[in-house]
Design an enzyme around this catalytic site. Structure first.
Site, PDB file in Angstrom:
ATOM      1  CG  ASP A  18      -8.875   8.321   9.464  1.00 46.07           C
ATOM      2  OD1 ASP A  18      -9.453   7.217  10.230  1.00 46.07           O
ATOM      3  OD2 ASP A  18      -8.804   9.307   9.619  1.00 46.07           O
ATOM      4  CG  ASP A  20     -14.307  10.203  11.272  1.00 47.56           C
ATOM      5  OD1 ASP A  20     -15.228   9.897  10.420  1.00 47.56           O
ATOM      6  OD2 ASP A  20     -14.730   9.703  12.349  1.00 47.56           O
TER       7      ASP A  20
END
Length: 281
Positions: A18, A20
């Protein structure tokens, strides 16, 4: 172990990240709000609203309902934006805005996976126009990101593909099928409980800076929990830990293997040489 070079006679493997709050310390999309304001794409009110959304995201993460509201707001906000202008604004400010907020720990982990022979794939809910340049900056091999509908060179405000929740896991499975990844031997990293389907899809899931819900799940499932807290510019990292490109890694490995082979041949010839035997006495 993570640093062990993969046996390429076996199925390929990958590490899925991922973006962020896992690889970078902020929301990638919201980070560019100032650039979009200066480029005339949004007004001051939108800048303030995205700044508030960034604050909420950093303090408490974002649950499903918050993510849906953010998606609807950003989709409406970008309606009519010229796609090429967005790409140019991102390219112009990428190093200024993103480079300083890359976690040193994440950069080192990406490098370790590459060294071990694994592909690195960024899987992010943010838009492709933002995620793809960041992925290139990080040396990722592939990127999965949200795509907006484009007509006549502008965003319509509609979402073509939303890389979120179960959709991320579906994308990983599709990549595994097309690229030959053995998911049981793959790795995944995320900070959000909404990415549990993505984490469940691999054999080595990791929670990174997890929100409270994911921390509880990680404890219940005995998943490793990692804490990343050292954002640093890539150029300021220790030279030996800088991110090489995949071609550079492959070339270095090939050169190293050739040098090792040459040395073995040279040593063998010395052992067969009478001069060498005399010298060893």
């Amino acid at each position: 172990m993570l640093g062990t070079v993969e046996n390429h006679s076996l199925s390929r493997t990958a590490a899925f990240f991922d973006l962020d709050k896992t690889v970078i310390a902020k929301s990638s999309t919201l980070t560019f709000s100032k650039s979009f304001y200066q480029g005339g794409l949004i007004n001051r009110r939108a800048v303030l609203r995205t700044a508030y959304a960034q604050f909420v995201f950093l303090i408490g993460g974002a649950d499903h309902d918050q993510m849906e509201r953010m998606r609807e707001y950003l989709s409406a906000l970008c309606r009519g934006w010229n796609v090429q202008q967005v790409r140019e604004l991102v390219a112009e400010t990428l190093h200024e805005l993103i480079d300083p907020i890359i976690y040193d720990e994440a950069a080192s982990l990406i490098e370790a996976h590459h060294t071990a022979g694994r592909d690195v794939v960024i899987v992010s809910t943010s838009g492709a126009e933002v995620v793809e340049p960041i992925g290139e900056l990080l040396g990722a091999d592939r990127v999965v990101a949200t795509r907006m509908v484009v007509e006549d060179g502008a965003f319509t405000g509609e979402v073509e593909y939303y890389a979120y929740g179960p959709t991320k896991a579906e994308a990983i499975r599709e990549l595994a099928e097309s690229e030959g990844y053995d998911l049981a031997r793959c790795y995944a990293y995320s900070d959000s409980v909404t990415d549990i389907p993505m984490l469940e899809s691999v054999g080595h899931p990791h929670a990174v800076n997890p929100d409270r819900a994911l921390r509880r799940e990680a404890a219940a499932r005995d998943w490793p929990v990692l804490s990343f807290n050292r954002p640093v510019r890539l150029k300021q990292r220790v030279p030996s830990l800088s991110l090489p490109s995949r071609p550079a890694l492959v070339t270095a490995a090939a050169v190293g293997a050739a040098m090792a082979t040459a040395r073995l041949v040279w040593l063998a010839s010395r052992r067969r040489s009478p001069r060498a035997r005399i010298a060893r006495l």
